[in-house]
Design a protein around this motif. Structure first.
Motif, PDB file in Angstrom:
ATOM      1  N   PHE A 114      34.215  84.733  11.146  1.00  0.00           N
ATOM      2  CA  PHE A 114      34.007  83.411  10.555  1.00  0.00           C
ATOM      3  C   PHE A 114      34.364  83.396   9.064  1.00  0.00           C
ATOM      4  O   PHE A 114      34.991  82.453   8.571  1.00  0.00           O
ATOM      5  N   VAL A 115      33.959  84.431   8.333  1.00  0.00           N
ATOM      6  CA  VAL A 115      34.246  84.491   6.896  1.00  0.00           C
ATOM      7  C   VAL A 115      35.757  84.551   6.648  1.00  0.00           C
ATOM      8  O   VAL A 115      36.301  83.834   5.803  1.00  0.00           O
ATOM      9  N   LEU A 116      36.439  85.412   7.412  1.00  0.00           N
ATOM     10  CA  LEU A 116      37.894  85.530   7.256  1.00  0.00           C
ATOM     11  C   LEU A 116      38.595  84.219   7.607  1.00  0.00           C
ATOM     12  O   LEU A 116      39.558  83.819   6.948  1.00  0.00           O
ATOM     13  N   SER A 117      38.104  83.546   8.641  1.00  0.00           N
ATOM     14  CA  SER A 117      38.677  82.260   9.030  1.00  0.00           C
ATOM     15  C   SER A 117      38.472  81.226   7.927  1.00  0.00           C
ATOM     16  O   SER A 117      39.391  80.481   7.577  1.00  0.00           O
ATOM     17  N   GLY A 118      37.243  81.197   7.375  1.00  0.00           N
ATOM     18  CA  GLY A 118      36.969  80.274   6.277  1.00  0.00           C
ATOM     19  C   GLY A 118      37.845  80.544   5.074  1.00  0.00           C
ATOM     20  O   GLY A 118      38.331  79.617   4.412  1.00  0.00           O
ATOM     21  N   PHE A 119      38.079  81.824   4.785  1.00  0.00           N
ATOM     22  CA  PHE A 119      38.950  82.196   3.666  1.00  0.00           C
ATOM     23  C   PHE A 119      40.375  81.704   3.906  1.00  0.00           C
ATOM     24  O   PHE A 119      40.971  81.033   3.061  1.00  0.00           O
ATOM     25  N   LEU A 120      40.923  82.047   5.085  1.00  0.00           N
ATOM     26  CA  LEU A 120      42.320  81.722   5.382  1.00  0.00           C
ATOM     27  C   LEU A 120      42.567  80.215   5.374  1.00  0.00           C
ATOM     28  O   LEU A 120      43.506  79.726   4.730  1.00  0.00           O
ATOM     29  N   ILE A 161      26.666  75.921   2.048  1.00  0.00           N
ATOM     30  CA  ILE A 161      25.892  77.168   2.126  1.00  0.00           C
ATOM     31  C   ILE A 161      24.399  76.873   1.997  1.00  0.00           C
ATOM     32  O   ILE A 161      23.577  77.399   2.765  1.00  0.00           O
ATOM     33  N   LEU A 162      24.037  76.022   1.055  1.00  0.00           N
ATOM     34  CA  LEU A 162      22.629  75.670   0.856  1.00  0.00           C
ATOM     35  C   LEU A 162      22.069  74.959   2.086  1.00  0.00           C
ATOM     36  O   LEU A 162      20.961  75.282   2.551  1.00  0.00           O
ATOM     37  N   VAL A 186      25.409  78.819  11.330  1.00  0.00           N
ATOM     38  CA  VAL A 186      26.419  79.837  11.004  1.00  0.00           C
ATOM     39  C   VAL A 186      27.552  79.312  10.118  1.00  0.00           C
ATOM     40  O   VAL A 186      28.410  80.086   9.690  1.00  0.00           O
ATOM     41  N   ILE A 187      27.560  78.007   9.845  1.00  0.00           N
ATOM     42  CA  ILE A 187      28.679  77.432   9.090  1.00  0.00           C
ATOM     43  C   ILE A 187      28.762  77.984   7.668  1.00  0.00           C
ATOM     44  O   ILE A 187      29.819  77.928   7.026  1.00  0.00           O
ATOM     45  N   SER A 188      27.663  78.574   7.185  1.00  0.00           N
ATOM     46  CA  SER A 188      27.688  79.177   5.852  1.00  0.00           C
ATOM     47  C   SER A 188      28.694  80.322   5.791  1.00  0.00           C
ATOM     48  O   SER A 188      29.241  80.615   4.716  1.00  0.00           O
ATOM     49  N   ASP A 189      28.959  80.995   6.922  1.00  0.00           N
ATOM     50  CA  ASP A 189      29.959  82.067   6.941  1.00  0.00           C
ATOM     51  C   ASP A 189      31.320  81.527   6.499  1.00  0.00           C
ATOM     52  O   ASP A 189      32.003  82.123   5.658  1.00  0.00           O
ATOM     53  N   MET A 190      31.735  80.411   7.098  1.00  0.00           N
ATOM     54  CA  MET A 190      33.023  79.826   6.739  1.00  0.00           C
ATOM     55  C   MET A 190      33.038  79.388   5.281  1.00  0.00           C
ATOM     56  O   MET A 190      34.034  79.554   4.567  1.00  0.00           O
TER      57      MET A 190
END
Length: 248
Positions: A41-47, A165-166, A188-192
């Motif tokens: 999820f984090v990598l997807s949010g970054f890209l 995130i908050l 889980v949306i905070s990951d993105m």
């Protein structure tokens, strides 16, 4: 790799389950794929955030229609093929083997990428459908994120990311004992958003890029050791409500 091993090497033998190496490998290092999914999820949010910000920087706008077409061509063919296997071929195989099909998944929620909410209520009979909850959250992210970037100026991007995130953290706090927050979009949306924040800094912050490029080796080693410790001891670490809120 974390997700792959989490779904691998399941055994029925009590003798094997009692061995020290199986306990280390399966119950410690690869008990579940939560950390791997978070990385995904984090990598997807970054890209996605990086591409949207760069597009807006060069063209002064976001082509939302083209974005949707690219995402659909990349994901939909395989996704709907898996649904076809889960809803049609898997029940036929069970009947062929003399078993009774018992699919509880809602096909309409699956076809519209809302199956993570269906997954909260019950576990699908076909495992290939059960694991698609993360793809559903990805698609929901793809649906909303470019629209927000279309309307919100780039200078306010960090405020948007901080708000997401908050909000996600507060949702985890208030609903952790009411719904499975690790399957819920708002949980889980905070990951993105974290990945999106990194993308923003990578584009607009020279200080951030300098810090990444010249970070000392001892600091890199520290983060590897921290990551390994979390994998091995997360059962003990994430027991209190406070730690569960900030787990992701």
């Amino acid at each position: 790799l974390l997700v792959f091993f989490a779904h691998s090497f399941n055994v029925e033998s009590l003798e094997l389950k009692a061995t020290w190496w199986y306990k280390l490998f399966k119950e410690r290092m690869f008990q579940d794929g939560d950390i791997g999914v978070s990385f995904f999820f984090v990598l997807s949010g970054f890209l996605i955030t990086y591409l949207l910000l760069k597009e807006k920087e060069f063209t002064a706008k976001i082509d939302v229609k083209s974005f949707y077409i690219r995402r659909a061509l990349r994901i939909w063919p395989l996704y709907y093929l898996v649904l076809l296997v889960g809803f049609l071929i898997f029940p036929m195989l069970k009947q062929f083997m003399g078993l009774v099909p018992n699919e509880t998944a809602n096909p309409w929620l699956c076809f519209t990428f809302l199956n993570n909410f269906d997954r909260i209520l019950h576990v699908p009979d076909a495992f290939v459908i059960a694991v698609l909850w993360s793809v559903a959250i990805e698609e929901q992210f793809y649906l909303v994120w470019p629209v927000l970037f279309y309307f919100i100026p780039s200078k306010y991007t960090l405020y948007l990311i901080a708000a997401v995130i908050l909000s996600s953290t507060l949702f985890r706090y208030f609903y952790m004992h009411k719904v499975p927050i690790e399957l819920h979009t708002f949980g889980v949306i905070s990951d993105m958003a974290v990945g999106g924040g990194m993308a923003y800094l990578a584009i607009f912050s020279d200080k951030f890029n300098r810090m990444i490029k010249v970070s000392p080796k001892w600091l890199t080693l520290f983060f590897y050791l921290l990551f390994l410790s979390i994998i091995l001891f997360k059962q003990e670490m994430f027991q209190s409500d406070w730690m569960i809120v900030f787990k992701r």
